[in-house]
Design a protein around this motif. Structure first.
Motif, PDB file in Angstrom:
ATOM      1  N   PRO A 192       0.817  -1.232   0.000  1.00  0.00           N
ATOM      2  CA  PRO A 192       0.000   0.000   0.000  1.00  0.00           C
ATOM      3  C   PRO A 192       0.843   1.272   0.000  1.00  0.00           C
ATOM      4  O   PRO A 192       0.511   2.240  -0.691  1.00  0.00           O
ATOM      5  CB  PRO A 192      -0.810  -0.101   1.299  1.00  0.00           C
ATOM      6  CG  PRO A 192      -0.628  -1.480   1.816  1.00  0.00           C
ATOM      7  CD  PRO A 192       0.483  -2.150   1.090  1.00  0.00           C
ATOM      8  N   ARG A 193       1.944   1.283   0.765  1.00  0.00           N
ATOM      9  CA  ARG A 193       2.788   2.491   0.791  1.00  0.00           C
ATOM     10  C   ARG A 193       3.254   2.836  -0.615  1.00  0.00           C
ATOM     11  O   ARG A 193       3.124   3.967  -1.070  1.00  0.00           O
ATOM     12  CB  ARG A 193       4.005   2.268   1.691  1.00  0.00           C
ATOM     13  CG  ARG A 193       4.980   3.439   1.612  1.00  0.00           C
ATOM     14  CD  ARG A 193       6.246   3.194   2.372  1.00  0.00           C
ATOM     15  NE  ARG A 193       6.089   3.442   3.804  1.00  0.00           N
ATOM     16  CZ  ARG A 193       7.072   3.304   4.689  1.00  0.00           C
ATOM     17  NH1 ARG A 193       8.272   2.901   4.287  1.00  0.00           N
ATOM     18  NH2 ARG A 193       6.868   3.556   5.959  1.00  0.00           N
ATOM     19  N   TRP A 194       3.784   1.845  -1.323  1.00  0.00           N
ATOM     20  CA  TRP A 194       4.345   2.080  -2.654  1.00  0.00           C
ATOM     21  C   TRP A 194       3.271   2.218  -3.727  1.00  0.00           C
ATOM     22  O   TRP A 194       3.553   2.749  -4.806  1.00  0.00           O
ATOM     23  CB  TRP A 194       5.331   0.973  -3.018  1.00  0.00           C
ATOM     24  CG  TRP A 194       6.611   1.021  -2.231  1.00  0.00           C
ATOM     25  CD1 TRP A 194       7.179   2.122  -1.647  1.00  0.00           C
ATOM     26  CD2 TRP A 194       7.504  -0.069  -1.951  1.00  0.00           C
ATOM     27  NE1 TRP A 194       8.358   1.774  -1.023  1.00  0.00           N
ATOM     28  CE2 TRP A 194       8.586   0.447  -1.188  1.00  0.00           C
ATOM     29  CE3 TRP A 194       7.497  -1.432  -2.273  1.00  0.00           C
ATOM     30  CZ2 TRP A 194       9.638  -0.362  -0.748  1.00  0.00           C
ATOM     31  CZ3 TRP A 194       8.551  -2.225  -1.840  1.00  0.00           C
ATOM     32  CH2 TRP A 194       9.604  -1.697  -1.089  1.00  0.00           C
ATOM     33  N   ALA A 195       2.068   1.715  -3.475  1.00  0.00           N
ATOM     34  CA  ALA A 195       0.971   1.961  -4.425  1.00  0.00           C
ATOM     35  C   ALA A 195       0.655   3.453  -4.445  1.00  0.00           C
ATOM     36  O   ALA A 195       0.293   4.021  -5.470  1.00  0.00           O
ATOM     37  CB  ALA A 195      -0.267   1.157  -4.039  1.00  0.00           C
ATOM     38  N   VAL A 196       0.814   4.094  -3.286  1.00  0.00           N
ATOM     39  CA  VAL A 196       0.446   5.500  -3.144  1.00  0.00           C
ATOM     40  C   VAL A 196       1.632   6.421  -3.472  1.00  0.00           C
ATOM     41  O   VAL A 196       1.477   7.405  -4.198  1.00  0.00           O
ATOM     42  CB  VAL A 196      -0.100   5.759  -1.725  1.00  0.00           C
ATOM     43  CG1 VAL A 196      -0.331   7.235  -1.479  1.00  0.00           C
ATOM     44  CG2 VAL A 196      -1.411   4.984  -1.521  1.00  0.00           C
ATOM     45  N   ARG A 197       2.805   6.121  -2.925  1.00  0.00           N
ATOM     46  CA  ARG A 197       4.004   6.922  -3.202  1.00  0.00           C
ATOM     47  C   ARG A 197       5.208   5.987  -3.251  1.00  0.00           C
ATOM     48  O   ARG A 197       5.402   5.166  -2.346  1.00  0.00           O
ATOM     49  CB  ARG A 197       4.250   7.960  -2.096  1.00  0.00           C
ATOM     50  CG  ARG A 197       3.165   9.022  -1.925  1.00  0.00           C
ATOM     51  CD  ARG A 197       3.151  10.070  -3.015  1.00  0.00           C
ATOM     52  NE  ARG A 197       2.198  11.120  -2.721  1.00  0.00           N
ATOM     53  CZ  ARG A 197       0.885  11.061  -3.007  1.00  0.00           C
ATOM     54  NH1 ARG A 197       0.382   9.992  -3.607  1.00  0.00           N
ATOM     55  NH2 ARG A 197       0.089  12.066  -2.703  1.00  0.00           N
ATOM     56  N   GLY A 198       6.058   6.178  -4.259  1.00  0.00           N
ATOM     57  CA  GLY A 198       7.214   5.302  -4.465  1.00  0.00           C
ATOM     58  C   GLY A 198       8.272   5.409  -3.374  1.00  0.00           C
ATOM     59  O   GLY A 198       8.157   6.231  -2.453  1.00  0.00           O
ATOM     60  N   PRO A 199       9.313   4.577  -3.458  1.00  0.00           N
ATOM     61  CA  PRO A 199      10.312   4.495  -2.376  1.00  0.00           C
ATOM     62  C   PRO A 199      11.097   5.786  -2.145  1.00  0.00           C
ATOM     63  O   PRO A 199      11.383   6.118  -0.987  1.00  0.00           O
ATOM     64  CB  PRO A 199      11.240   3.357  -2.825  1.00  0.00           C
ATOM     65  CG  PRO A 199      10.943   3.114  -4.271  1.00  0.00           C
ATOM     66  CD  PRO A 199       9.542   3.567  -4.514  1.00  0.00           C
ATOM     67  N   PHE A 200      11.435   6.528  -3.199  1.00  0.00           N
ATOM     68  CA  PHE A 200      12.214   7.763  -2.977  1.00  0.00           C
ATOM     69  C   PHE A 200      11.360   8.816  -2.279  1.00  0.00           C
ATOM     70  O   PHE A 200      11.787   9.455  -1.332  1.00  0.00           O
ATOM     71  CB  PHE A 200      12.776   8.302  -4.308  1.00  0.00           C
ATOM     72  CG  PHE A 200      13.855   7.429  -4.880  1.00  0.00           C
ATOM     73  CD1 PHE A 200      15.108   7.376  -4.287  1.00  0.00           C
ATOM     74  CD2 PHE A 200      13.617   6.643  -5.992  1.00  0.00           C
ATOM     75  CE1 PHE A 200      16.112   6.560  -4.797  1.00  0.00           C
ATOM     76  CE2 PHE A 200      14.610   5.818  -6.516  1.00  0.00           C
ATOM     77  CZ  PHE A 200      15.852   5.777  -5.918  1.00  0.00           C
ATOM     78  N   TRP A 201      10.147   9.013  -2.767  1.00  0.00           N
ATOM     79  CA  TRP A 201       9.234   9.954  -2.105  1.00  0.00           C
ATOM     80  C   TRP A 201       9.070   9.553  -0.639  1.00  0.00           C
ATOM     81  O   TRP A 201       9.146  10.394   0.265  1.00  0.00           O
ATOM     82  CB  TRP A 201       7.867   9.941  -2.810  1.00  0.00           C
ATOM     83  CG  TRP A 201       6.932  11.079  -2.459  1.00  0.00           C
ATOM     84  CD1 TRP A 201       6.683  12.181  -3.227  1.00  0.00           C
ATOM     85  CD2 TRP A 201       6.126  11.224  -1.274  1.00  0.00           C
ATOM     86  NE1 TRP A 201       5.772  12.996  -2.592  1.00  0.00           N
ATOM     87  CE2 TRP A 201       5.412  12.445  -1.395  1.00  0.00           C
ATOM     88  CE3 TRP A 201       5.932  10.463  -0.123  1.00  0.00           C
ATOM     89  CZ2 TRP A 201       4.520  12.904  -0.418  1.00  0.00           C
ATOM     90  CZ3 TRP A 201       5.054  10.926   0.867  1.00  0.00           C
ATOM     91  CH2 TRP A 201       4.367  12.133   0.705  1.00  0.00           C
TER      92      TRP A 201
ATOM     93  N   THR B 149      -5.186   5.430  -6.389  1.00  0.00           N
ATOM     94  CA  THR B 149      -3.808   5.927  -6.357  1.00  0.00           C
ATOM     95  C   THR B 149      -3.545   6.869  -7.520  1.00  0.00           C
ATOM     96  O   THR B 149      -2.879   7.884  -7.345  1.00  0.00           O
ATOM     97  CB  THR B 149      -2.800   4.772  -6.397  1.00  0.00           C
ATOM     98  OG1 THR B 149      -3.037   3.954  -7.548  1.00  0.00           O
ATOM     99  CG2 THR B 149      -2.919   3.914  -5.155  1.00  0.00           C
TER     100      THR B 149
ATOM    101  N   TYR C 133      10.893   7.716   1.500  1.00  0.00           N
ATOM    102  CA  TYR C 133      12.025   7.912   2.406  1.00  0.00           C
ATOM    103  C   TYR C 133      12.411   9.397   2.497  1.00  0.00           C
ATOM    104  O   TYR C 133      12.928   9.832   3.527  1.00  0.00           O
ATOM    105  CB  TYR C 133      13.218   7.041   1.983  1.00  0.00           C
ATOM    106  CG  TYR C 133      13.015   5.570   2.323  1.00  0.00           C
ATOM    107  CD1 TYR C 133      12.282   5.183   3.447  1.00  0.00           C
ATOM    108  CD2 TYR C 133      13.568   4.562   1.542  1.00  0.00           C
ATOM    109  CE1 TYR C 133      12.099   3.841   3.772  1.00  0.00           C
ATOM    110  CE2 TYR C 133      13.397   3.213   1.860  1.00  0.00           C
ATOM    111  CZ  TYR C 133      12.662   2.860   2.979  1.00  0.00           C
ATOM    112  OH  TYR C 133      12.492   1.535   3.302  1.00  0.00           O
TER     113      TYR C 133
ATOM    114  N   SER D 158      -4.754  10.169  -6.644  1.00  0.00           N
ATOM    115  CA  SER D 158      -4.013  10.854  -5.582  1.00  0.00           C
ATOM    116  C   SER D 158      -2.648  11.341  -6.054  1.00  0.00           C
ATOM    117  O   SER D 158      -2.003  12.126  -5.377  1.00  0.00           O
ATOM    118  CB  SER D 158      -3.833   9.935  -4.369  1.00  0.00           C
ATOM    119  OG  SER D 158      -2.621   9.208  -4.452  1.00  0.00           O
ATOM    120  N   GLN D 159      -2.189  10.825  -7.195  1.00  0.00           N
ATOM    121  CA  GLN D 159      -0.855  11.215  -7.665  1.00  0.00           C
ATOM    122  C   GLN D 159      -0.900  12.347  -8.679  1.00  0.00           C
ATOM    123  O   GLN D 159       0.139  12.802  -9.129  1.00  0.00           O
ATOM    124  CB  GLN D 159      -0.139   9.983  -8.269  1.00  0.00           C
ATOM    125  CG  GLN D 159       0.338   8.995  -7.218  1.00  0.00           C
ATOM    126  CD  GLN D 159       0.326   7.554  -7.685  1.00  0.00           C
ATOM    127  OE1 GLN D 159       0.018   7.271  -8.829  1.00  0.00           O
ATOM    128  NE2 GLN D 159       0.657   6.647  -6.798  1.00  0.00           N
TER     129      GLN D 159
END
Lengths: 348, 348
Positions: B255-264, B343, B266, B346-347
């Protein structure tokens, strides 16, 4: 007697003490206060900061309003959005107390949950102090992201009592809790500590998962850092910008794994008859080729003055996304809650 | 003239040829037919199988009904669910044709998209045959998951013309398309091939991302396999069952990465002021400790007869999930479409 599931007539409240009132502490405060089944939660907060009373009265009301409702049952349904409880009312009713000393905080507690500094000496010291002050039935939980229970309990008498309960940020939104017992707890033929812990969190709509070995970083972060290492490697090599890699994950792996995890997904990918084994047969050589080509990165300094990849990457990401503030996080959390409403329904 | 965005008066249809009619081919057929903007798509399908005509008439109607609507704009809205087009009507209207030879398939094509066997000799052979038969303006796309354009075009005259367009399964649901040009295409000062390709897929609600180097496995699979390696390592070591690891991912990283990727994510985790750099400062030592402790696994045989970890893991996963059939996939895809509705909104 179990502090959590005792007959309602036998106890009217469940005393939960939070030690540490940073972001994670506030998030857990909201979660505990949202509990609706079983005896009402009486929350005691404690933090060695000198202005604790003022800080709580100033911070908690806004915080509760911003995150309420925090339980999964009504996560995104506008109709079931209840008003956030009034902190003044709760304090007057004795449902929130601010403790002025550690002894005050833990005496009479059924549950003691710690989210203090990630520092071994701090953790060992505080548990050694808590153990003789707390009731013998109280559950001891640490929200650490990396210091195992077996290390934290060095100076405790009962080596089976403390367990790690590692949340995923932000805890009031994300359902995962990694429960990581020490080998001493795991070796018990039966641990009511584990049962009570799991039951409590399930009652709050969370998903507690028992991690059977105190591996470095536990599971979720290890998996995340494994993917992030390759993402950072590809970004610093210039194959894609960090923003494009974020988009790739958002439009593929993220949604896939929100709905079904990696083993289910590859088992499905191998076809109805042969499953994961068929998947390995079909594209095992591509998997191996990717593994053989995995990038190597280190966060340790190489001793020179030159700018590290981590600094360059941080600057690039800063240029792309700028400063991410409370509004960005709120928008993220709202989308997260909606996604979880869908995925949790589809996994039942 | 651009085959895609030419003035409508100038051309009434866009001729799309699909070579290969397996699962990916059918999924792309549904996608192309769902195009609503610009000239109508006339789809020609070709596959060397002897019973192609019967196979298409038997398979495609059910397939379209099961996946329609396939475009992102109406992904999960019940109200906007249109009836799947009738394959008989489309064939009568000349909007679907079944070609009896490769020459027949590609003459007059504006777009030629190949998803044949993942075999270097097959790809090199078919593109060498297609090039002299196809119109000079036709776009050449390969849906390969691992054979770079620079390898596939070995026997073509024009080394800049073919590009890889790698979808994520299932393509009619997942928005990601990795566009991977060869160095020859990338070195052109300007490539209308790239522009037209990107524009076509954006018109279908997809997210085309250009991958600037032909790295092994491209990006999404590399990232997925990096996480999967650690997941498989932890499962075969017994730290958590495959099912519990799936749950961990479904309740946290997915769910975290569905909404915002890993760089965003962290970057946000490091705080408003310092971002990703602050994140590295705060927990860099934990990240490094996880990287240092990463499990090593190989899919290559060690030459003994003993059961490999991959076989043991496949058996365990089979015991957990059993045989996953069409209903399981349909339920997964429905949840995926709903998640993507949220998602993608939201993006924006």
């Amino acid at each position: 007697m179990s502090p959590i599931d005792g007959p309602k007539s036998a106890r009217e409240s469940l005393n939960v003490t939070l030690i540490g009132t940073g972001t994670i502490g506030l998030s857990f405060a909201a979660l505990h206060l949202s509990r609706r089944s079983g005896p009402a939660v009486k929350l005691t907060v404690y933090d060695p900061r000198p202005d604790l009373e003022g800080y709580i009265d100033k911070t908690l009301p806004d915080y509760l309003r911003s995150v309420w409702p925090s339980d999964s049952a009504s996560r995104s349904s506008e109709q079931s959005r209840a008003e956030a409880p009034d902190v003044g009312d709760l304090r007057a009713a004795g449902r929130i107390a601010v403790a002025s000393s550690l002894a005050d905080a833990v005496q009479g507690a059924d549950i003691i949950q710690e989210q203090g500094p990630e520092d071994v000496a701090f953790k060992q010291d505080i548990w050694a102090k808590i153990e003789p002050l707390a009731p013998p039935h109280a559950l001891f939980w640490s929200s650490t992201s990396g210091i195992p229970a077996s290390v934290q309990m060095a100076r405790m008498q009962d080596k089976t009592r403390l367990i790690v309960l590692h949340p995923f940020n932000p805890p009031h939104v994300m359902p995962l809790l990694e429960i990581v017992p020490s080998p001493a707890t795991l070796s018990l033929p039966h641990s009511s500590i584990m049962d009570q812990t799991i039951e409590y969190w399930k009652g709050l709509g969370r998903t507690p998962i028992v991690v059977k070995e105190e591996v470095t970083g536990f599971i979720a972060n290890r998996l995340s850092f494994a993917l992030f290492k390759e993402a950072a490697y590809l970004a610093q090599r210039g194959v894609c910008s960090p923003q494009d890699i974020d988009k790739i994950v958002e439009q593929s792996l993220g949604p896939r794994w929100a709905v079904r995890g990696p083993f289910w997904s590859y088992h499905a990918g191998g076809g109805q008859d042969r499953g994961l084994e068929g998947f390995f047969d079909k594209i095992g050589s591509t998997i191996q080729a990717c593994w053989d080509d995995t990038g190597e990165l280190s966060l340790e300094s190489d001793g020179t003055d030159k700018e590290t990849w981590a600094t360059c990457l941080s600057k690039e990401v800063q240029e792309i996304y700028g400063h991410l503030g409370p509004d960005d996080l709120r928008k993220r959390d709202q989308a997260l809650a909606k996604v979880l409403d869908i995925t949790q329904g589809s996994q039942e």
